[in-house]
Design an enzyme around this catalytic site. Structure first.
Site, short mmCIF file in Angstrom:
data_model
loop_
_atom_site.label_atom_id
_atom_site.label_comp_id
_atom_site.label_asym_id
_atom_site.label_seq_id
_atom_site.Cartn_x
_atom_site.Cartn_y
_atom_site.Cartn_z
N GLU A 1 30.94 20.78 -10.73
CA GLU A 1 29.57 21.10 -11.45
C GLU A 1 29.20 22.53 -11.25
O GLU A 1 28.54 22.30 -9.81
CB GLU A 1 28.76 20.53 -11.55
CG GLU A 1 27.43 20.17 -12.24
CD GLU A 1 26.53 19.12 -12.21
OE1 GLU A 1 26.62 17.76 -11.38
OE2 GLU A 1 25.87 18.57 -13.46
N ASP B 1 0.68 -1.14 -0.11
CA ASP B 1 0.06 0.17 0.11
C ASP B 1 0.33 1.11 0.05
O ASP B 1 0.31 2.27 0.34
CB ASP B 1 -0.83 0.35 1.15
CG ASP B 1 -1.46 -1.10 1.30
OD1 ASP B 1 -2.09 -1.52 -0.02
OD2 ASP B 1 -1.55 -1.49 2.45
N ASP C 1 21.68 21.26 -9.76
CA ASP C 1 22.81 20.18 -10.17
C ASP C 1 24.08 20.20 -9.88
O ASP C 1 24.48 20.93 -10.93
CB ASP C 1 22.42 19.56 -11.25
CG ASP C 1 23.56 18.30 -11.50
OD1 ASP C 1 23.89 17.50 -11.28
OD2 ASP C 1 23.03 18.35 -13.02
N ARG D 1 34.74 15.74 -10.20
CA ARG D 1 34.05 16.58 -10.80
C ARG D 1 33.91 17.58 -10.56
O ARG D 1 33.48 17.85 -9.04
CB ARG D 1 32.79 15.87 -10.73
CG ARG D 1 31.99 16.17 -12.09
CD ARG D 1 30.90 15.23 -12.82
NE ARG D 1 29.91 14.69 -11.39
CZ ARG D 1 29.98 13.33 -11.91
NH1 ARG D 1 31.35 12.67 -11.61
NH2 ARG D 1 29.44 12.48 -10.53
N HIS E 1 28.08 8.04 -11.31
CA HIS E 1 26.91 7.41 -10.75
C HIS E 1 26.83 6.82 -9.44
O HIS E 1 26.24 6.62 -9.20
CB HIS E 1 26.19 6.96 -11.53
CG HIS E 1 25.11 8.50 -12.66
ND1 HIS E 1 24.84 8.85 -13.85
CD2 HIS E 1 26.06 9.92 -12.58
CE1 HIS E 1 24.88 9.74 -14.55
NE2 HIS E 1 25.77 10.47 -13.59
N ASP F 1 27.68 15.26 -6.09
CA ASP F 1 27.02 15.56 -6.63
C ASP F 1 24.88 15.89 -6.35
O ASP F 1 24.83 14.91 -6.88
CB ASP F 1 27.33 14.44 -8.42
CG ASP F 1 26.61 14.87 -9.92
OD1 ASP F 1 25.39 15.92 -9.15
OD2 ASP F 1 26.40 14.96 -10.27
N HIS G 1 32.59 11.52 -19.96
CA HIS G 1 31.42 12.40 -20.13
C HIS G 1 31.46 13.40 -20.52
O HIS G 1 32.30 14.11 -20.85
CB HIS G 1 30.89 12.10 -18.85
CG HIS G 1 31.14 12.44 -17.95
ND1 HIS G 1 30.98 14.40 -17.96
CD2 HIS G 1 31.93 12.50 -16.53
CE1 HIS G 1 31.53 14.91 -16.82
NE2 HIS G 1 32.39 13.78 -15.82
N TYR H 1 38.86 11.55 -13.91
CA TYR H 1 38.98 10.26 -13.16
C TYR H 1 39.98 8.82 -13.33
O TYR H 1 40.13 8.24 -14.43
CB TYR H 1 37.91 8.91 -12.89
CG TYR H 1 36.38 10.33 -13.73
CD1 TYR H 1 35.86 10.63 -12.39
CD2 TYR H 1 35.92 11.19 -14.87
CE1 TYR H 1 34.74 11.78 -12.26
CE2 TYR H 1 35.03 11.87 -14.41
CZ TYR H 1 34.04 12.63 -13.74
OH TYR H 1 33.35 13.43 -13.23
N HIS I 1 18.36 16.20 -16.17
CA HIS I 1 18.93 16.08 -18.17
C HIS I 1 17.93 16.55 -18.74
O HIS I 1 16.85 15.64 -19.03
CB HIS I 1 19.35 14.90 -18.37
CG HIS I 1 20.45 14.19 -17.53
ND1 HIS I 1 21.38 13.00 -18.49
CD2 HIS I 1 21.64 15.11 -16.46
CE1 HIS I 1 22.49 12.85 -17.36
NE2 HIS I 1 22.01 14.16 -16.32
N HIS J 1 24.87 19.54 -19.67
CA HIS J 1 23.64 19.24 -20.42
C HIS J 1 22.43 20.33 -19.76
O HIS J 1 22.38 20.58 -18.90
CB HIS J 1 23.08 17.84 -19.63
CG HIS J 1 23.06 17.68 -18.51
ND1 HIS J 1 22.07 17.70 -17.68
CD2 HIS J 1 24.53 17.20 -17.66
CE1 HIS J 1 21.97 17.84 -16.26
NE2 HIS J 1 23.28 17.62 -15.95
N GLU K 1 30.35 20.67 -16.02
CA GLU K 1 30.62 20.01 -15.30
C GLU K 1 32.19 19.08 -15.87
O GLU K 1 31.46 18.43 -16.11
CB GLU K 1 29.60 19.46 -14.65
CG GLU K 1 28.75 18.23 -15.70
CD GLU K 1 27.70 18.01 -15.37
OE1 GLU K 1 27.98 16.97 -14.62
OE2 GLU K 1 26.41 17.71 -15.89
N1 GLY Z 1 24.05 14.45 -11.25
C1 GLY Z 1 23.35 13.64 -12.89
C2 GLY Z 1 24.71 14.52 -13.57
O1 GLY Z 1 25.58 15.61 -13.49
O2 GLY Z 1 24.72 14.82 -14.99
MN MN Z 2 24.45 17.12 -14.70
MN MN Z 3 25.31 16.11 -11.00
#
Ligand code: GLY
Ligand code: MN
Ligand code: MN
Length: 449
Positions: free
Chosen positions: A418, A43, A276, A416, A248, A265, A355, A399, A366, A359, A395
């Protein structure tokens, strides 16, 4: 106890804009459903999150709701929503009900969701074109239900009146609308960004060797909720030491050790809009030599990307600028070999930077919108130019996983950085700098915690 409706002005304006576009194609009927509730177990449901396209056009955030837009002789916007139900409301909270929803959200009409199967076939009758969010359906049952209603409409009119025979996707036109944020959206996004920055500051101030990832996640959540954010925009990534090289890595049970870097992050969602932010800092408050060297490369890459985020640049210019700085940095540190141009040409940076540099950001973390020049986002179209009112992340990262051919001093360094940026007429506005990004400033903040 009472419900508070948002000011409907911007939602009315967006519906009008979409209706005008529908009319420009000869008119028709559009159907947009919100997201379903999802069971977590028995439930118990996941906390409810509306569908972004639906919310963008309505401001309505209760489940079991559908928006119907009709572009014909007279434009109409119609809502189906849950009816009032005193007994259920005792369990699950107040519902708007059709009558109040129509009044407060400025719909021409509203009906109980219980009547949707009865009313939809007749609503669809008379229109040749049915428009919906085909490539971004809020729920897979959308098509089955639409097909059934169209079938019933056709059966009842038996060719005497038009029924939708032409289905058109409105996902792209909505994405284009959502890509350029209006002043109200930017205001919410600035607030969300500022709350998230506060959360990162608190996490940095709390971190110390021996701390678990989940403890910092708790600090972030504390700040997000304390400042009114309804939710996280995505599950917080809190990555200690080697975990930072897993892009991630969700906050888990691992402990941060003396000498580790910690990568966070995380961002809140406020009134339907995401933020973000990523920051990377030393668990013990002091970057080691190799950590600092790589950190400063990523920061310089971000600075280069920021300088390439303006209306005179296309979307990919920031990525290209970041790659150049990162590649030069990897060459300087002896992590790759060759000349700069060769290393860029062969993507020698890729094992360390896998990456993209950013974005779109908006209702979805995203966010929607083509990165290529519309109308199609196919690979052979040029990158789209940035315009004022677009919001995106910047960002870059580095790594370094352990490998025999890599100097051990760099192993398990994952970095990273960002920030979120609004494109303006003169460049871009960074809205997440409430948390420091410069290595010396981060160390100072952690020293004075
Ligand atoms: N937090 C996911 C990204 O930075 O795209
Ligand atoms: Mn991001
Ligand atoms: Mn992020």
């Amino acid at each position: 106890m009472s419900l508070i409706a948002p000011d409907p002005t911007c939602f009315i304006k967006r519906r009008k804009q979409l209706l005008a576009w529908m009319r420009s194609l000869g008119g028709g009927i559009a159907v947009i459903a919100t997201a379903p509730e999802r069971a977590r177990n028995r439930d118990n449901h996941y906390s409810y999150r509306h569908d972004s396209d639906f919310y963008y056009l309505t401001g309505f955030n209760q489940p079991n709701a559908w928006l119907i837009l009709i572009a014909a002789d007279e434009d109409q916007s119609v809502l189906f929503c849950e009816p009032r139900h005193p007994e259920m409301e005792i369990w699950n909270g107040l519902r708007w009900g059709p009558e109040d929803a129509a009044k407060h959200f400025a719909f021409d009409a509203a009906h109980s969701i219980d009547k949707i199967n009865e009313i939809m076939p007749s609503l669809l009758t008379g229109y040749g074109r049915l428009m919906t969010t085909m490539s971004r359906p809020s729920d897979d049952s959308l098509f089955t239900r639409l097909r059934e209603w169209v079938k019933q409409a056709a059966a009842s009119t038996r060719g005497a009146r038009a029924c939708p025979h032409d289905w058109l996707d409105i996902s792209d036109v909505l994405a284009e609308m959502r890509l350029i944020k209006d002043a109200g959206e930017l205001e919410i996004m600035r607030k969300a960004a500022s709350i998230s920055a506060k959360g990162h500051v608190r996490a940095m101030q709390t971190a110390r060797p021996g701390c678990h990832e989940y403890e910092l996640e708790a600090e972030l959540l504390h700040v997000f909720r304390k400042h009114g954010a309804q939710s996280v925009a995505y599950d917080s990534i809190v990555a200690a030491g080697p975990n930072a090289c897993i892009l991630h890595h969700r906050a888990g049970h691992d402990v941060m050790h003396d000498g580790d870097l910690v990568l966070i992050d995380a961002g809140c969602e406020l009134d339907g809009y995401a933020s973000d932010i990523t920051r990377t800092f030393p668990a013990n408050g002091k970057f080691s030599g190799p950590q600092r060297a790589l950190y400063d490369i990523v920061l310089a890459a971000q600075q280069a990307a920021i300088a390439h985020t303006s209306t005179t640049h296309h979307f990919n210019a920031a990525h290209e600028a970041a790659i150049r700085v990162i590649t030069q940095g990897l060459l300087d540190e002896g992590l790759i070999a060759g000349t700069l141009d060769e290393a860029i040409e062969t993507a020698a940076f890729q094992p360390f930077y896998m990456h993209r540099t950013g974005h779109w950001l908006g209702m979805d973390v995203h966010d929607v919108g083509s990165y290529r020049t519309p109308p199609l986002s196919s690979q052979d179209r040029p990158w789209r130019m940035l315009s004022a009112g677009m919001v995106l992340t910047i960002e870059p990262g580095l790594y370094v996983s352990p490998a025999a051919n890599i100097d051990e001093r760099y192993w398990n360094i994952g970095i990273r950085i960002e920030d979120d940026a609004i494109v303006t007429s003169s460049g871009c506005e960074l809205i997440t700098r409430g948390v420091p990004v410069d290595a010396d400033e981060i160390e100072a903040l952690m020293r004075h915690a």
